[in-house]
Design an enzyme around this catalytic site. Sequence first.
Site, short mmCIF file in Angstrom:
data_model
loop_
_atom_site.label_atom_id
_atom_site.label_comp_id
_atom_site.label_asym_id
_atom_site.label_seq_id
_atom_site.Cartn_x
_atom_site.Cartn_y
_atom_site.Cartn_z
N CYS A 2 0.82 -1.19 0.00
CA CYS A 2 0.00 0.00 0.00
C CYS A 2 0.86 1.25 0.00
CB CYS A 2 -0.90 0.02 1.24
SG CYS A 2 -1.85 -1.51 1.47
N ARG A 50 -4.80 1.16 -1.05
CA ARG A 50 -4.70 -0.25 -0.74
C ARG A 50 -4.50 -1.13 -1.96
NH1 ARG A 50 -9.02 -4.65 1.64
NH2 ARG A 50 -7.46 -6.07 2.52
N SER A 52 -4.89 -5.01 -2.24
CA SER A 52 -5.46 -6.06 -1.38
C SER A 52 -4.69 -7.37 -1.54
CB SER A 52 -6.93 -6.28 -1.75
OG SER A 52 -7.66 -5.09 -1.61
N ILE A 54 -4.22 -9.64 1.85
CA ILE A 54 -4.76 -10.46 2.94
C ILE A 54 -6.11 -9.88 3.34
CG2 ILE A 54 -4.40 -11.26 5.31
CD1 ILE A 54 -2.41 -12.48 3.45
N GLU A 77 3.49 -6.22 5.21
CA GLU A 77 2.95 -7.51 5.61
C GLU A 77 3.59 -7.92 6.93
OE1 GLU A 77 0.58 -9.04 4.08
OE2 GLU A 77 0.59 -8.11 2.10
N SER A 365 11.40 -12.52 -4.00
CA SER A 365 12.69 -12.23 -4.63
C SER A 365 13.82 -12.77 -3.78
CB SER A 365 12.86 -10.72 -4.84
OG SER A 365 13.35 -10.10 -3.65
N GLY A 366 15.03 -12.76 -4.35
CA GLY A 366 16.22 -13.24 -3.64
C GLY A 366 17.10 -12.14 -3.11
#
Length: 639
Positions: A2, A50, A52, A54, A77, A365-366
């Site tokens: 977001c 937002r 979306s 979760i 998150e 991603s790494g």
Amino acid sequence: MCGIVGLYHPTADRPVDRALLHAMNETQHHRGPDGGGLYAEDGVGLGHRRLSIIDVGGGAQPLFNEDGSVVVVYNGEIYNFADLFDELKARGHVFRTHCDTEAIVHAWEEWGEDCVTRFRGMFAFALWDGTRQSLFLARDRLGIKPLHYAELPGGGLVFGSELKSLLRHPQVSRAIDPAAVEDYFAYGYVPDPRTVYAAVRKLEPGHTLLVRRGEGRGVLRPRRYWDIRFTQDGPRDMDDAAEELRARLAEAVRIRMVAEVPLGAFLSGGVDSSGVVAMMARQSPDPVDTCSIGFGQTDYDETVYAGRVAERYGTRHRTKRVEADDFDLIDALAAMYDEPFADSSALPTYRVCQLARETVTVALSGDGGDEAFAGYTRYRWLADEERLRGLLPRGLRRPVFGTLGSLCPEPRARQTLQALARDTGESYFHTVCVLPDGLRRRLFSPSMRARLGGHHASDVLRRHIEAAPADDTIGRIQYADLKTYLAGDILTKVDRTSMAVALEVRVPLLDHPFLEWACSLPPDLKLSGREGKAVFKKALEPLVPHDVLYRRKMGFAVPLAAWFRGPLRERVKAAVTGPVLADCGLFDQAFLARLADEHAAGTADHAPALWSVLMFEAFLRRSEGLRLDEPAQPLAVPA
């Protein structure tokens, strides 16, 4: 994922300009196209866009506690939110959603400022507690998500995910910070906590900022709540460490695979992304969606290695080729970053984000593996230099190596001897800087050099190296990279390019318990002889093809030198001789023209310098109301 914005006044009798708050919020529509919300009361306003991921149907923001006294806007998150829900419910808290955002308001009620120590994930949030009359800003430990703020005349505060949201406020000064310009041309980005604007700061990773109404005005002092430590108290046996690493990486990946929208991964063909995809494939009942970017020039193309990993794990793999003339994004990149940003790998990173967004909303991603496990080649160079420095006492190094360097006719040997004459911090700065000291001094005008007031870009690295909680040189350099290059370049690049297409990127290698464990390993498990990331590669040997693990590192390279002698030649010439750079007064115009001419003629390779100048010129063209008459701004010391 977001975008957040906010306004705060130190007194409650001043109403928030709701139209201004809305305008600020809408500058970040790209970060959250699924919805937007505003909250405003006297003296406080919060805005949210937002994306979306979760609780798609029930997680709208701003979000409140049970009685409406606490409200939050949040970007990120929190992966352990379910465990937090259980713990907080047991303490009597009542939840209305299944969204990780709600964990924040109740954690604040329960633990106050220390709530951030309970969160495992990536986040930047702003919380208003009406009962305590307190505004609380927080940023995650590694700086995966951004947060900018500026103090307003009269003691107010404005903040937002991206600079562009703050610049909508008419009272935010556009005065350029000369120290930030110096830092930019040294590193290719503006390191935290500075921004290119003297009045605006980035909240540093692992920091919070608390403002209480009624306490009067004072210097804003962010507080550090977390730091990484290089303890060397972890496993010492390579096989034992590799086994534990696999288990920890699998768990860090697993908790990042929770989403109510399509999820995939970037697969570059390098060690880190290959390891992440291997762990995803082993834990997913369905084929993993993966994507990679290829280049028209084979020297820069890693898609064959990505294809081998994709074939091994049966992923739904897609590849897009970027040709050598894919430079039409220069102005678009300037708009994404809002301040000068010269990492040319932002071009392919944006393209791979576009490709991923065609089929997924979340991508793993790494990023972070090189910083965590000493994977950069420059770590090996530094280790070699340190061994040679140890041959002479410190007091003799500069006169002996410096004299030998000045007499040496062979360029590479001369550079090595000059490096040995420096101390560790100075040497590492010269290794990572985009434009060395001599070139920067000649690039700037006399008035610009005067404005710097003694500030030198190496001060940034030196500050972190000297503060590093590490007993070994490589640990101190890793620490400095985590604080500067990772946050200011790598994570900024990924955030802006992904958010420009409304894609959430998750980084399991920067899971903070995983990183803390990695930093507990002895340095010889990470840099073993000539091999960087030794224990990480050892752990992945059963999962990733050997020639993927142990090949030469490539990265997202871009053929800048060829561009500036070919299709971009005239554009560079027009930029360095044009009115935008001339009118700003920061540069020596004659020297800029000389750089362009020498590069075009092939007598020198000035590609990094020219790209940095080109991106700075693109930033200036997009900016309004800039002032260039202020001296370099001092940095406040975090509490």
